[in-house]
Design a protein around this motif. Structure first.
Motif, PDB file in Angstrom:
ATOM      1  N   ARG A  44      -8.442  -8.558  15.698  1.00 21.39           N
ATOM      2  CA  ARG A  44      -7.602  -7.671  16.506  1.00 21.39           C
ATOM      3  C   ARG A  44      -8.505  -6.548  16.999  1.00 21.39           C
ATOM      4  NH1 ARG A  44      -3.243  -5.432  12.846  1.00 21.39           N
ATOM      5  NH2 ARG A  44      -2.300  -4.576  14.722  1.00 21.39           N
ATOM      6  N   LYS A  65      -3.554   5.506   7.580  1.00 23.93           N
ATOM      7  CA  LYS A  65      -4.231   6.646   8.200  1.00 23.93           C
ATOM      8  C   LYS A  65      -5.720   6.336   8.309  1.00 23.93           C
ATOM      9  CE  LYS A  65      -2.437   9.875   5.304  1.00 23.93           C
ATOM     10  NZ  LYS A  65      -2.209  11.231   4.813  1.00 23.93           N
ATOM     11  N   ILE A  66      -6.390   7.105   9.124  1.00 20.52           N
ATOM     12  CA  ILE A  66      -7.840   6.947   9.240  1.00 20.52           C
ATOM     13  C   ILE A  66      -8.427   8.330   9.521  1.00 20.52           C
ATOM     14  CG2 ILE A  66      -7.740   6.374  11.714  1.00 20.52           C
ATOM     15  CD1 ILE A  66     -10.063   4.428  11.208  1.00 20.52           C
ATOM     16  N   GLY A  70     -10.017   1.418  14.710  1.00 17.65           N
ATOM     17  CA  GLY A  70      -9.055   0.560  14.041  1.00 17.65           C
ATOM     18  C   GLY A  70      -9.665  -0.166  12.864  1.00 17.65           C
ATOM     19  N   HIS A  71     -10.763  -0.902  13.089  1.00 20.71           N
ATOM     20  CA  HIS A  71     -11.282  -1.744  12.002  1.00 20.71           C
ATOM     21  C   HIS A  71     -12.185  -0.944  11.071  1.00 20.71           C
ATOM     22  CE1 HIS A  71     -14.953  -1.829  14.403  1.00 20.71           C
ATOM     23  NE2 HIS A  71     -15.562  -2.327  13.357  1.00 20.71           N
ATOM     24  N   LEU A  88      -3.922   0.361  14.491  1.00 19.67           N
ATOM     25  CA  LEU A  88      -3.603  -1.010  14.085  1.00 19.67           C
ATOM     26  C   LEU A  88      -2.655  -1.057  12.901  1.00 19.67           C
ATOM     27  CD1 LEU A  88      -7.140  -2.686  14.270  1.00 19.67           C
ATOM     28  CD2 LEU A  88      -5.415  -2.515  16.044  1.00 19.67           C
ATOM     29  N   HIS A  89      -2.224   0.117  12.405  1.00 18.87           N
ATOM     30  CA  HIS A  89      -1.515   0.129  11.117  1.00 18.87           C
ATOM     31  C   HIS A  89      -0.204  -0.631  11.202  1.00 18.87           C
ATOM     32  CE1 HIS A  89       1.895   3.101  11.287  1.00 18.87           C
ATOM     33  NE2 HIS A  89       1.388   3.227  12.476  1.00 18.87           N
ATOM     34  N   GLY A  90       0.200  -1.177  10.082  1.00 16.96           N
ATOM     35  CA  GLY A  90       1.369  -2.040  10.079  1.00 16.96           C
ATOM     36  C   GLY A  90       2.352  -1.684   8.985  1.00 16.96           C
ATOM     37  N   LEU A  91       3.273  -2.622   8.787  1.00 14.81           N
ATOM     38  CA  LEU A  91       4.367  -2.427   7.843  1.00 14.81           C
ATOM     39  C   LEU A  91       3.824  -2.178   6.431  1.00 14.81           C
ATOM     40  CD1 LEU A  91       7.397  -2.728   8.413  1.00 14.81           C
ATOM     41  CD2 LEU A  91       7.257  -5.004   7.427  1.00 14.81           C
ATOM     42  N   GLY A  92       4.383  -1.205   5.757  1.00 13.44           N
ATOM     43  CA  GLY A  92       4.070  -1.023   4.343  1.00 13.44           C
ATOM     44  C   GLY A  92       2.715  -0.427   4.052  1.00 13.44           C
ATOM     45  N   ASP A  93       2.020   0.062   5.074  1.00 12.63           N
ATOM     46  CA  ASP A  93       0.681   0.594   4.834  1.00 12.63           C
ATOM     47  C   ASP A  93       0.702   1.964   4.161  1.00 12.63           C
ATOM     48  OD1 ASP A  93      -0.825  -1.479   5.626  1.00 12.63           O
ATOM     49  OD2 ASP A  93      -1.250  -0.729   7.633  1.00 12.63           O
ATOM     50  N   GLY A  94       1.726   2.752   4.435  1.00  7.32           N
ATOM     51  CA  GLY A  94       1.769   4.093   3.849  1.00  7.32           C
ATOM     52  C   GLY A  94       0.534   4.889   4.232  1.00  7.32           C
ATOM     53  N   ASP A  95      -0.043   5.572   3.237  1.00  5.81           N
ATOM     54  CA  ASP A  95      -1.233   6.374   3.488  1.00  5.81           C
ATOM     55  C   ASP A  95      -2.399   5.535   4.008  1.00  5.81           C
ATOM     56  OD1 ASP A  95      -0.110   8.752   2.773  1.00  5.81           O
ATOM     57  OD2 ASP A  95      -0.697   8.607   0.664  1.00  5.81           O
ATOM     58  N   ALA A  96      -2.435   4.256   3.614  1.00  6.65           N
ATOM     59  CA  ALA A  96      -3.557   3.417   4.027  1.00  6.65           C
ATOM     60  C   ALA A  96      -3.573   3.211   5.536  1.00  6.65           C
ATOM     61  CB  ALA A  96      -3.500   2.072   3.309  1.00  6.65           C
ATOM     62  N   GLU A 109      -8.056  -5.993   9.634  1.00  9.24           N
ATOM     63  CA  GLU A 109      -9.195  -5.226  10.132  1.00  9.24           C
ATOM     64  C   GLU A 109      -9.555  -4.044   9.239  1.00  9.24           C
ATOM     65  OE1 GLU A 109     -10.954  -5.942  12.826  1.00  9.24           O
ATOM     66  OE2 GLU A 109      -9.728  -7.598  13.564  1.00  9.24           O
ATOM     67  N   TYR A 110      -8.624  -3.647   8.388  1.00 12.10           N
ATOM     68  CA  TYR A 110      -8.867  -2.446   7.587  1.00 12.10           C
ATOM     69  C   TYR A 110      -8.175  -2.630   6.242  1.00 12.10           C
ATOM     70  CZ  TYR A 110      -4.098  -1.508   8.934  1.00 12.10           C
ATOM     71  OH  TYR A 110      -2.754  -1.629   9.111  1.00 12.10           O
ATOM     72  N   PRO A 166      -7.112   7.286   2.793  1.00 13.82           N
ATOM     73  CA  PRO A 166      -8.438   7.313   3.417  1.00 13.82           C
ATOM     74  C   PRO A 166      -8.837   8.682   3.956  1.00 13.82           C
ATOM     75  CG  PRO A 166      -6.881   6.037   4.735  1.00 13.82           C
ATOM     76  CD  PRO A 166      -6.208   6.347   3.446  1.00 13.82           C
ATOM     77  N   ALA A 189       0.832  -1.203   0.000  1.00  8.74           N
ATOM     78  CA  ALA A 189       0.000   0.000   0.000  1.00  8.74           C
ATOM     79  C   ALA A 189       0.866   1.254   0.000  1.00  8.74           C
ATOM     80  CB  ALA A 189      -0.928  -0.006   1.214  1.00  8.74           C
ATOM     81  N   ALA A 190       2.051   1.154   0.594  1.00  7.09           N
ATOM     82  CA  ALA A 190       2.886   2.345   0.693  1.00  7.09           C
ATOM     83  C   ALA A 190       3.467   2.743  -0.663  1.00  7.09           C
ATOM     84  CB  ALA A 190       4.020   2.104   1.694  1.00  7.09           C
TER      85      ALA A 190
END
Lengths: 494, 172, 247
Positions: free
Chosen positions: B49, B86-87, B163-164, B76-84, A180-181, A284, A69-70
């Motif tokens: 989670r 965010k919430i 989170g979800h 809950l954000h993790g590795l490689g999420d980048g903008d995703a 979860e997302y 988002p 995603a990044a």
């Protein structure tokens, strides 16, 4: 020359292609295929050729694409602007996907109309339905890999629809998202599906499909009045093949020409129109998204929007399943009998109705009149011709109209949202009392503005709306029948 | 499975029977040994989670009577999420104490609803679902009001539990 | 041979199409720009302003910005403040993020600069112009205004179009109670000064010359007229509606 012969013999001694491939290449096909009707038999090969083009371009794209995603969006931009021929490969992949779905539908239509799915080729058709389903899932997963705003919110829509499945909904949501997302694990999942699982499945089905095509033989062009009889068909077909022509070279060359044309058209479209997207950044927190699927899913998209709430879940989740089951059922319902379309009016009607329905739904999906125009209130001016006629109070009313975002759903002179009725001439349809009631109480898919507007704003707004009528025509005196239907109509056709 | 009849005593047949059973039993064990971790891995996302508390901001940064869109980091954000990772959430401060935290996802099909401050409405760009400022359903296809997140006030901070991705059967 | 013909036709069509439509190579200039990073005045103006102020800054229902006289009397700060914070209590919304809008402080500044640059007065006016704002406490100077003077000026000038006591004529009524709540004092004052050139309403000079004084209105006279117009719009007359009166 002698060396070549030696090398060839060395391989032939081990591979024995003369015994395996050559008979397949030379297998007899009905002689009629040498006539112009043979052009009806090239669509499957064209689909296959575009699939191969998909695989090759897809492998190339995977060398640069970053399935996280990044970085996915940046890697798409890199492909578009930096990588040599990157944009063209993206474009070919997109247009070839389009071509593949189109040719697949043409192929299926031809098989259906020429009755080629009937005995003994039912399984070939059923495997073909599997190929169609797999191709469509590939199309959807591919659209997600074009990771932009449409993709992000498209997944959100798909997940929200899946989340409605009774009982299993939340589990399905988690399995699609991989968590979860919508995040990196979601994209990785779609990447794995699109690049490993689905192509593997597709090729497996394709092997079975082609095996069946060779085993059961290519169907002869139908003749009206010669129905398929399970008891005698096999014998008749054998007889037909005795007078048949070999597949290679005759039919294969015809296929070759058609496939070359298909590739040329796809590459031509790719050069002219370029790749699709990526559109806005998949973030988002950027909420001005208006996700729209690629064209393949526009009919489904329209269906979801147009269905009444009570049937919505069923139409979104049940209809695709029913559609696939119906296709699978085709050879069992009509596995024998007449093959010619001239003697099968119901089949012709089914094809016509299906395509007209898909086209209409697709057109609605592309224009999506049910979507409000979220920027209209601030970016779509009130037509100057209307403004020039207004008094000070009516001018304020026009500002209320914009400021309260009425324009997002209601157009003036065709500009603005199309969700509600165009209000350019509302003054001759509704009287002021009816307008006040509609604005304050809402109804018919319009929110009630009682809490959102003060009395001065309502007064000014209604003064403006009354003025919206052609010159010389008096305002509506009573709420006419037209006014009633105006209130009721959006409830039926949102 | 056909077992070799007990009357037969041929050592050859006995050995074949043993081999047949070994292949079946060992094969089952081998399949399970490799299959359990694979299936377990694939079903991994089913393990839920829980949402986590995160600070949405200082209480005083939210004016009374207004609704603001704020961008947060998904806890809950993790590795490689980048903008995703965010919430975004809507924070509505109804009065001194009363807050409402809305998910941006429309309850109809998850599109991002937009807050139209002047109209006092949330509107969804996809199918025109509309909600009032308190999140209740105003018009259009949504089956319920906006999803709301649990929140509390602590030492002048507004804390939100999220989170979800909220969906109909798993609201905020 | 028919296939050769087919090739030729397809090739010709593709060639023609690519020549007429051009190459599909994506242009980096068309990259998506985050809404916060948009710095082009025309894009920002188009997205945020033209809905009410008109496509070219005039002929919208809200007062025109494409008005050199308005540009001459309003200051950068007043313009910036109005865009950023809106006009509380009226329909002009706040656009700056801190105030619940969607624009960054920089973008508001770009709008101010763009509006100034695009519609600045052709020449610096020679006469002393009436001020846009009389004072911070009393922006339109209504507190010290003389309603009777205003009445006299109104009847000899404004009434020609707006009718006696503002009941309306060619230019529509002003005695609407709703106007008292929708239109701020400062906008009323501004409209008396600048008129609405896009809607054929003359400015304070022309209006003043039509009045019994025969001279351009002074700042005080403008306040007097505004006060008189306000007196015509008794807000108590507004019919009670099932609406939140205090919003």
């Amino acid at each position: 020359m002698k060396t070549i012969k030696q090398v060839w013999d060395w391989f032939e001694h081990r591979l024995e292609l003369r015994d395996s491939i050559w008979p397949v290449m030379r297998h007899p096909v009905p002689a009629a295929l040498a006539k112009p009707v043979g052009w009806m038999y090239v669509f499957g090969s064209m689909t296959l050729t575009l699939l191969m083009l998909q695989i090759v371009t897809g492998v190339c794209l995977a060398m640069i694409y970053q399935p996280t995603a990044a970085d996915a969006y940046a890697s798409l931009e890199y492909l578009n602007y930096e990588a040599p021929f990157g944009w063209l490969l993206r474009a070919i992949h997109y247009w070839s996907a389009t071509g593949m779905v189109v040719m697949l539908m043409v192929h299926m239509t031809q098989v259906f109309l020429m009755g080629a799915f009937k005995y003994p080729r039912e399984l070939t058709w059923i495997v073909g339905v599997g190929l169609l389903t797999t191709t469509l899932v590939l199309a959807f997963t591919g659209q997600v890999l074009r990771y932009d705003g449409d993709s992000y919110w498209g997944v959100s829509v798909a997940v929200s629809a899946a989340g409605r499945v009774p009982f299993a909904g939340p589990s399905i949501v988690h399995l699609i998202l991989g968590g979860e997302y919508i995040g990196s694990e979601t994209l990785s999942r779609f990447f794995t599906l699109h690049v490993f699982i689905l192509p593997g499945l597709l090729i497996g089905l394709l092997v079975v499909h082609l095996y069946l095509v060779v085993k059961r033989g290519i169907s002869e062009p139908p003749t009206p009045g010669q129905p398929v009889d399970k008891a005698t068909y096999g014998e008749e077909y054998e007889k037909l093949l005795e007078k048949g022509i070999p597949f290679f070279p005759h039919a294969l060359y015809r296929d070759g020409v058609a496939c070359a044309v298909a590739v040329l058209i796809v590459v031509g479209l790719a050069v002219i129109f370029g790749p699709k997207g990526p559109g806005e950044i998949p973030d988002p927190t950027l909420i001005h998204a208006e996700p729209r699927p690629d064209w393949y899913f526009l009919p489904v998209f329209a269906m979801a929007a147009l269905s009444p709430p009570s049937m919505e879940t069923f139409l979104m989740l049940g209809l695709p399943v029913i559609g696939i089951l119906a296709l699978v059922a085709v050879p069992f319902v009509a596995g024998s009998g007449e093959r010619s379309a001239r003697r099968r009016p119901v089949a012709v009607l089914v094809v016509l109705v299906t395509f007209v329905t898909l086209l209409i739904l697709g057109w609605y999906g592309a224009t999506s009149p049910w979507s409000p125009d979220m920027e209209a209130w601030s970016s779509t001016p009130v037509p100057a011709g209307i403004v020039e006629k207004l008094s000070p109070l009516e001018l304020q009313g026009a500002v209320v109209f914009q400021n309260k975002c009425c324009r997002n759903c209601h157009a003036l002179e065709g500009a603005g949202g199309k969700r509600g009725p165009d209000l350019t001439e509302v003054g001759i349809r509704m009287n002021p009392e009816a307008m006040v009631r509609q604005v304050v109480q809402g109804g018919g898919n319009m929110p009630a503005y009682a809490q959102q507007m003060n009395s001065a704003e309502v007064t000014a707004l209604v003064a403006f709306l009354v003025k919206l009528r052609p010159a010389g025509i008096p305002p509506a005196a009573v709420p006419s029948a037209a006014a009633e239907s105006l209130v009721a109509a959006p409830a039926e056709t949102p | 499975m056909t077992h070799s009849p007990p009357t037969s005593n041929s050592p050859d047949e006995e050995r074949r029977g043993l081999l047949q059973w070994s292949a079946i039993v060992l094969g089952a064990f081998a399949t399970a040994a490799a299959g359990v971790p694979i299936v377990g891995f694939l079903l991994g996302p089913l393990r839920k989670r829980g949402d986590q508390w995160t600070t949405a901001g200082k209480v005083e940064q939210f004016p009374i009577g207004q609704t603001r869109l704020i961008d947060l980091e998904n806890p809950l954000h993790g590795l490689g999420d980048g903008d995703a990772g965010k919430i975004a959430v809507y924070v509505r401060r109804a009065d001194e104490e009363k807050f409402q935290i809305f998910a941006i996802n429309c309850t109809h099909l998850g599109c991002p609803v937009n807050w139209l401050a002047d109209a006092g409405l949330f509107m969804c760009p996809c199918h025109g679902g509309v909600y009032y400022e308190d999140g209740s359903h105003a018009s259009g296809p949504p089956p319920r009001g906006l999803f709301q997140y649990e929140h509390r006030l602590e030492k002048g901070d507004l804390l939100v539990k999220l989170g979800h991705l909220p969906t109909l059967q798993q609201p905020g | 041979m028919p296939t050769a013909n087919l090739y030729a036709i397809v090739a010709a069509i593709l060639l023609l199409a690519s020549m007429s439509i051009g190459c599909g190579k994506p242009d980096p200039a068309e990259r998506f720009v985050r809404p916060d990073d948009i710095t082009d005045f025309h894009v920002l103006f188009q997205q945020n302003c033209i809905g009410c102020h008109g496509a070219t800054g005039d002929l919208g229902p809200a007062p025109p910005l494409a008005d050199p006289l308005f540009q001459a009397i309003v200051s950068d700060d007043q313009l910036r403040e109005t865009i950023a914070d809106g006009r509380p209590g009226t329909l002009m919304p706040a656009f700056e993020k801190d105030q619940g809008g969607s624009l960054t402080t920089d973008q508001v500044q770009i709008l101010v600069a763009g509006i100034r640059e695009t519609w600045k007065a052709a020449s610096t006016p020679t006469d002393k112009l009436p001020p846009y704002q009389v004072s911070t406490a009393d922006p339109a100077g209504l507190k010290d205004a003389n309603v009777m003077t205003g009445k006299e000026l109104f009847e000899t000038s404004c009434a020609k179009c707006h009718g006696d006591a503002g009941v309306g004529g060619d230019a529509g009524a002003l005695n609407e109670p709703a106007l008292a709540r929708l239109m701020s004092d400062i906008v009323l004052r501004r409209l008396i000064i600048t008129g609405r050139p896009d809607l054929k309403m003359p400015d304070y000079v022309t209006l003043g010359k039509k009045s019994h004084t025969g001279e351009a209105f002074t700042s005080e006279q403008i306040s007097d007229i505004a006060a008189y117009v306000r007196s015509l719009q008794q807000p108590t007359k507004i019919a009670a509606l099932p609406a939140d009166e205090n919003q």
